[in-house]
Design an enzyme around this catalytic site. Sequence first.
Site, PDB file in Angstrom:
ATOM      1  CB  CYS A 126      -0.877   0.032   1.243  1.00 22.71           C
ATOM      2  SG  CYS A 126      -1.890  -1.425   1.401  1.00 22.71           S
ATOM      3  NE  ARG A 178       4.372   1.810  -1.146  1.00 18.72           N
ATOM      4  CZ  ARG A 178       5.265   1.589  -0.157  1.00 18.72           C
ATOM      5  NH1 ARG A 178       6.518   1.934  -0.326  1.00 18.72           N
ATOM      6  NH2 ARG A 178       4.930   0.998   0.965  1.00 18.72           N
ATOM      7  CD1 TRP A 203      -0.342  -6.236  -1.517  1.00 20.05           C
ATOM      8  CD2 TRP A 203      -0.393  -5.890  -3.722  1.00 20.05           C
ATOM      9  NE1 TRP A 203       0.035  -7.397  -2.131  1.00 20.05           N
ATOM     10  CE2 TRP A 203       0.024  -7.229  -3.476  1.00 20.05           C
ATOM     11  CE3 TRP A 203      -0.481  -5.459  -5.025  1.00 20.05           C
ATOM     12  CZ2 TRP A 203       0.334  -8.122  -4.506  1.00 20.05           C
ATOM     13  CZ3 TRP A 203      -0.161  -6.352  -6.041  1.00 20.05           C
ATOM     14  CH2 TRP A 203       0.223  -7.658  -5.790  1.00 20.05           C
ATOM     15  CG  ASN A 246       1.801  -0.361   3.871  1.00 25.01           C
ATOM     16  OD1 ASN A 246       1.347  -1.472   3.600  1.00 25.01           O
ATOM     17  ND2 ASN A 246       3.033   0.012   3.579  1.00 25.01           N
ATOM     18  N   GLY A 247       0.049  -2.286   6.182  1.00 27.78           N
ATOM     19  CA  GLY A 247       0.526  -3.285   7.140  1.00 27.78           C
ATOM     20  C   GLY A 247      -0.580  -4.311   7.394  1.00 27.78           C
ATOM     21  CD  GLU A 254      14.214 -20.102  -7.865  1.00 25.11           C
ATOM     22  OE1 GLU A 254      13.596 -20.855  -8.628  1.00 25.11           O
ATOM     23  OE2 GLU A 254      14.088 -18.870  -7.873  1.00 25.11           O
ATOM     24  CE  LYS A 262      14.736 -15.979  -9.752  1.00 25.99           C
ATOM     25  NZ  LYS A 262      13.857 -17.056  -9.868  1.00 25.99           N
ATOM     26  CD  GLU A 317      14.029 -16.153 -13.984  1.00 26.54           C
ATOM     27  OE1 GLU A 317      13.034 -15.888 -14.666  1.00 26.54           O
ATOM     28  OE2 GLU A 317      13.946 -16.536 -12.819  1.00 26.54           O
ATOM     29  CG  HIS A 360      23.412 -41.518 -12.494  1.00 26.91           C
ATOM     30  ND1 HIS A 360      23.432 -42.901 -12.579  1.00 26.91           N
ATOM     31  CD2 HIS A 360      23.407 -41.233 -11.167  1.00 26.91           C
ATOM     32  CE1 HIS A 360      23.395 -43.425 -11.369  1.00 26.91           C
ATOM     33  NE2 HIS A 360      23.381 -42.435 -10.488  1.00 26.91           N
ATOM     34  CE  LYS A 407       6.713 -11.160 -10.866  1.00 25.92           C
ATOM     35  NZ  LYS A 407       7.906 -11.841 -10.326  1.00 25.92           N
TER      36      LYS A 407
HETATM   37  C1  AGP Z   1      10.629 -17.195 -11.885  1.00 27.94           C
HETATM   38  O1  AGP Z   1      11.741 -16.362 -11.644  1.00 27.94           O
HETATM   39  C2  AGP Z   1       9.979 -16.913 -13.220  1.00 27.94           C
HETATM   40  N1  AGP Z   1       9.590 -15.570 -13.320  1.00 27.94           N
HETATM   41  C3  AGP Z   1       8.897 -17.939 -13.571  1.00 27.94           C
HETATM   42  O2  AGP Z   1       9.506 -19.209 -13.550  1.00 27.94           O
HETATM   43  C4  AGP Z   1       7.671 -18.000 -12.639  1.00 27.94           C
HETATM   44  O3  AGP Z   1       8.034 -18.545 -11.386  1.00 27.94           O
HETATM   45  C5  AGP Z   1       6.621 -18.905 -13.307  1.00 27.94           C
HETATM   46  O4  AGP Z   1       6.238 -18.304 -14.520  1.00 27.94           O
HETATM   47  C6  AGP Z   1       5.384 -19.137 -12.431  1.00 27.94           C
HETATM   48  O5  AGP Z   1       4.732 -17.923 -12.221  1.00 27.94           O
HETATM   49  P1  AGP Z   1       3.587 -17.858 -11.074  1.00 27.94           P
HETATM   50  O6  AGP Z   1       4.280 -18.138  -9.791  1.00 27.94           O
HETATM   51  O7  AGP Z   1       3.040 -16.479 -11.151  1.00 27.94           O
HETATM   52  O8  AGP Z   1       2.577 -18.923 -11.389  1.00 27.94           O
END
Ligand code: AGP
Length: 612
Positions: free
Chosen positions: A2, A27, A75, A101-102, A485, A489, A492, A508, A607
Amino acid sequence: MCGIVGYVGTRKVVPVLLAGLRRLEYRGYDSAGIVYHHGQELVRHRAEGKLSQLEAVLDEHIGVDSTAGLGHTRWATHGAPTEQNAHPHSDCSGELVVVHNGIIENYSSLKQELVARGHVFQSETDTEVLAHLIEEHLQEDLVLAVRAALAQVEGSYALAVLWAKEPEMLVAARHQSPLVIGVDAEASYLASDIPALLPYTSEVIFLDDGDLAVLQKGAYRVLRLTDGKAIEKKITSIDWTASMAEKGGYRHYMLKEIFEQPLAIRNTISGRIIPDTGTVQLPGLGISDQVLKDLRRIVLVACGTSWHAALVAKYWLEKLVGIPVEVDIGSEFRYRRLLLDEQVLTVVISQSGETADTLEGMRQAARLGSPVLTICNVVGSTMTREADGVLYTHAGPEIGVASTKAFTCQMTALFLFTLYLGQLWGTIGQKEQKDLGLHLINLVDTLSDILEPLRKTVQKVIETYHEARDFLFIGRGINFPIALEGALKLKEISYIHAEGYAGGELKHGPIALIDQYMPVLAIAPQDSTYQKLVTNIEEIKARQGRLILIGTEGDTHLPTLSKDLILLPRVHEDLTPILCTLPAQLLAYEIAALRGCDVDQPRNLAKSVTVE
Ligand code: AGP
């Protein structure tokens, strides 16, 4: 998160409030509102959606002759993003309004008491409780009433109050949610964050937890909430540009969000663990305890980073509850024959709540009678509206495409769910329950303490790695998903090819890749798989692999295997995935930033993947 803005001065207040809210849009929000003092009244306008919707209803109010008011972008955390739930919220009289906010942790019990005493609520929010609490204590002194009300409140707040009977005064207070004030010769300004103040002043006062501020035309004073004593505050000169300020002074949103993780995790835990007993409570989960007790199996479905959170949760659920767990990638799950029924819980994990493959998988599961729970960060998103139950992460808006704080909050929420299920199934003893709950609460401070020094260590370690063309990440057991992960990271945001592997898989195939050009990041905290992973590390060292080792402080063996060492505090083994995520995130960030990549908006990525 928020956004709050406040103004009391000589200018027409409505344009000042709208301009301030515009500067806080980054934000993230899903509704907005303002209130201003006019004549003897407070005039309030709110709208769902973006600021343009609010501006549309303010057309004839822009020039109104008023010089004091508050604005808010919401938010949603408690209650959908509707006009009714938008701030400001008022008391029964309409003469007192609050923006906040909180998270008010004890709002539910406070609301029950207030309703029992005749207060009439208009919204589903936790915030509205504050307005009615202040109303109850309000005689002639607004400051006293705010202090008395906040003495009853548990949780986090940045709040501001306007009272019709004190038209040229704003009262604000802060506990765990930021508030900053600014003053020039004619006016006083209040905001959640610096960008809203920069057009007027670069001399700001950051409020601290337990501060209460009284703002009047061109003057302010700060008191201690507990005893009302006046306190001196330092004035800070800000030399940021507005763009830098939106990122809190960080170069990228991703870095800001990495550093927001302690607060985000604290907010996700907030109100869900009773510290004395470690007992987990998940009010409003939406799936009955009986359904949870009758389960035979759990299926976790997600994509990308959220799938990695699901992989970690499998270890927790099978170890602590003893329930069989399957994990599936959304795009695979939706096309295979699903063996689901009402005794199989389908948990869909998604930051956005809109990912197409996960969403379709959820719908198929529901059609087969499987109860569906979503772990999600966006209130009111499609998955939260269609699932039977919702367990929100409270990470706040995640602007960077690469998921960071949402991921660690997903793991936090899944750990809370595991503890809750263990309580219901009686598979976690009271002492263990308390231990695990306290370890999770204490983890927040550990993460907060290590982030700054950790970043410096990572910046030093990666100096010779940012030109690498390939990277291998290995981990074992509960940290195998963190290897995946870390690789995701890095690939990507830096476009370096990176793969995550279970350490035991090296022989393997992947060990064929090892030579003096291949960097390998090994996640090796001193946990139950440590010795086996050290064997893998030694096999890599024997083939001149270039090793970056993540380990536990005090480890004397790892330093003999590589000089590129990232040592972390010892935490409960079950929580090492959350801890070990941080260096993996920072490594990816620092390498990508060094390579000049578009860290927040990497090429080809969105996103939220709302298409197949
Ligand atoms: C993660 O860094 C990526 N942006 C991507 O793998 C993301 O986690 C995936 O698209 C799933 O998105 P969601 O969590 O909004 O479902």
